[in-house]
Design an enzyme around this catalytic site. Structure first.
Site, PDB file in Angstrom:
ATOM      1  N   THR A  40      -0.189  -9.923 -27.071  1.00 61.50           N
ATOM      2  CA  THR A  40       0.267 -11.017 -26.209  1.00 61.50           C
ATOM      3  C   THR A  40       1.160 -10.449 -25.110  1.00 61.50           C
ATOM      4  O   THR A  40       1.892  -9.486 -25.337  1.00 61.50           O
ATOM      5  CB  THR A  40       1.040 -12.045 -27.053  1.00 61.50           C
ATOM      6  OG1 THR A  40       0.132 -12.629 -27.996  1.00 61.50           O
ATOM      7  CG2 THR A  40       1.636 -13.158 -26.187  1.00 61.50           C
ATOM      8  N   GLY A  41       1.109 -11.088 -23.931  1.00 60.56           N
ATOM      9  CA  GLY A  41       1.937 -10.633 -22.810  1.00 60.56           C
ATOM     10  C   GLY A  41       1.058 -10.275 -21.625  1.00 60.56           C
ATOM     11  O   GLY A  41      -0.170 -10.304 -21.719  1.00 60.56           O
ATOM     12  N   THR A  43       0.533  -7.399 -20.049  1.00 58.61           N
ATOM     13  CA  THR A  43      -0.266  -6.169 -20.157  1.00 58.61           C
ATOM     14  C   THR A  43      -1.428  -6.387 -21.129  1.00 58.61           C
ATOM     15  O   THR A  43      -2.563  -5.984 -20.849  1.00 58.61           O
ATOM     16  CB  THR A  43       0.621  -4.988 -20.629  1.00 58.61           C
ATOM     17  OG1 THR A  43       1.880  -5.045 -19.947  1.00 58.61           O
ATOM     18  CG2 THR A  43      -0.043  -3.664 -20.332  1.00 58.61           C
ATOM     19  N   ASP A  98       8.188  -4.495 -25.032  1.00 56.78           N
ATOM     20  CA  ASP A  98       9.288  -4.708 -24.086  1.00 56.78           C
ATOM     21  C   ASP A  98      10.103  -3.440 -23.898  1.00 56.78           C
ATOM     22  O   ASP A  98      10.748  -3.266 -22.865  1.00 56.78           O
ATOM     23  CB  ASP A  98      10.184  -5.844 -24.591  1.00 56.78           C
ATOM     24  CG  ASP A  98       9.417  -7.145 -24.645  1.00 56.78           C
ATOM     25  OD1 ASP A  98       8.945  -7.584 -23.586  1.00 56.78           O
ATOM     26  OD2 ASP A  98       9.239  -7.692 -25.741  1.00 56.78           O
ATOM     27  N   GLU A 117       2.462 -10.926 -33.907  1.00 57.14           N
ATOM     28  CA  GLU A 117       2.182  -9.555 -33.449  1.00 57.14           C
ATOM     29  C   GLU A 117       2.443  -8.547 -34.567  1.00 57.14           C
ATOM     30  O   GLU A 117       1.670  -7.612 -34.754  1.00 57.14           O
ATOM     31  CB  GLU A 117       3.047  -9.226 -32.230  1.00 57.14           C
ATOM     32  CG  GLU A 117       2.597  -9.973 -30.978  1.00 57.14           C
ATOM     33  CD  GLU A 117       3.538  -9.803 -29.801  1.00 57.14           C
ATOM     34  OE1 GLU A 117       3.088  -9.995 -28.664  1.00 57.14           O
ATOM     35  OE2 GLU A 117       4.722  -9.498 -29.994  1.00 57.14           O
TER      36      GLU A 117
END
Ligand code: 5RP
Length: 247
Positions: A40-41, A43, A98, A117
């Site tokens: 997720t995110g 990238t 992050d 995740e």
């Protein structure tokens, strides 16, 4: 009908270029028939978009998404999906981060998906992290550590988190994450405490302390989980840390 674009817009900024390079490099690790954890995110979303192109061209994979967001994107792209109940063991998880340190320890959860995740990554034989080089840190903690907590007993849990952190040499502001003025809720319906500890001198001790707090559902320290980090540089090159066969 999804609001998510089916295809990723071309990278414009140096950081987008770096994220794109890392995501594209991750495709080299994907083989026909693989069971993939999908992160997720931003990238991870680039990776999923590129994977969708490969699937459209005939690649057969099954993905287990780590968030509703990723599930929606993957579904729109025609990527076959499964749950961990249907497919409890995965070959490879590809996800962002992050922050990462030279020992491949991570802070995750900026997007609020840390619980799923971590479950998905730990159900996988290997976890491959895709990140731009700005996420590199000699010592973890520049990025506020997300801690997912149960809604019940928030005040007591926050205090227990503060005390557990202090025992491992960490202190700093602990803020309830909000979105549009309201407490942010994860896909699992939990809250997130963003902990601005600054440098975390002993991530393992902090992780153990946080895990022992009853109201803590999960924390964003991923220790000994990532086997490889593909770190994208602004010039489009990729630096690889770790070893592909090691968890
Ligand atoms: C979501 C995450 C993401 O992997 C992390 O926030 C990195 O996101 P991005 O690729 O947008 O920088 O942990 O919970």
């Amino acid at each position: 009908m999804s609001m998510q674009p089916d295809r990723q817009a071309p990278p414009v900024t140096a950081q987008e270029c770096a994220k794109h390079a890392a995501a594209a490099a991750a495709l080299d690790h994907v083989r026909d028939g693989m069971r993939l954890g999908l992160g997720t995110g931003s990238t991870a979303a680039i990776f999923v978009a590129l994977l969708g192109d490969r699937v459209a061209a005939g690649l057969r994979v099954t993905g287990v998404p780590t968030s509703e967001r990723t599930a929606e994107q993957a579904r729109d792209l025609g990527i076959a999906l499964a749950t961990l109940d249907e497919m409890p063991e995965l070959d490879l998880t590809i996800d962002g981060a992050d922050e990462y340190d030279p020992s491949l320890r991570l802070i995750k959860g900026g997007g609020g998906a840390l619980l799923r995740e971590k479950i998905v990554a730990c159900a996988s034989r290997r976890m491959l992290v895709i990140a731009d080089a700005s996420k590199a840190a000699d010592v973890l903690g520049r990025f506020p550590l997300p801690v997912e907590v149960n809604r019940f007993g928030l005040g007591a849990t926050r205090l227990a988190v503060e005390r557990a952190a202090a025992r491992s040499g960490c202190d700093g502001e602990i803020a309830l994450r909000r979105r549009d003025g309201e407490p942010f809720l994860t896909d699992g319906g939990h809250l997130i405490l963003d902990c601005r500890f600054g440098a975390i001198p002993n991530p393992e001790a902090l992780a153990a302390g946080l895990a022992a707090v009853p109201g803590v559902v999960e924390h964003g320290l991923f220790l000994g989980i990532a086997g490889v980090i593909l770190s994208g540089n602004p010039d489009g090159t990729v630096t690889s840390l770790g070893h592909p066969d090691v968890r």
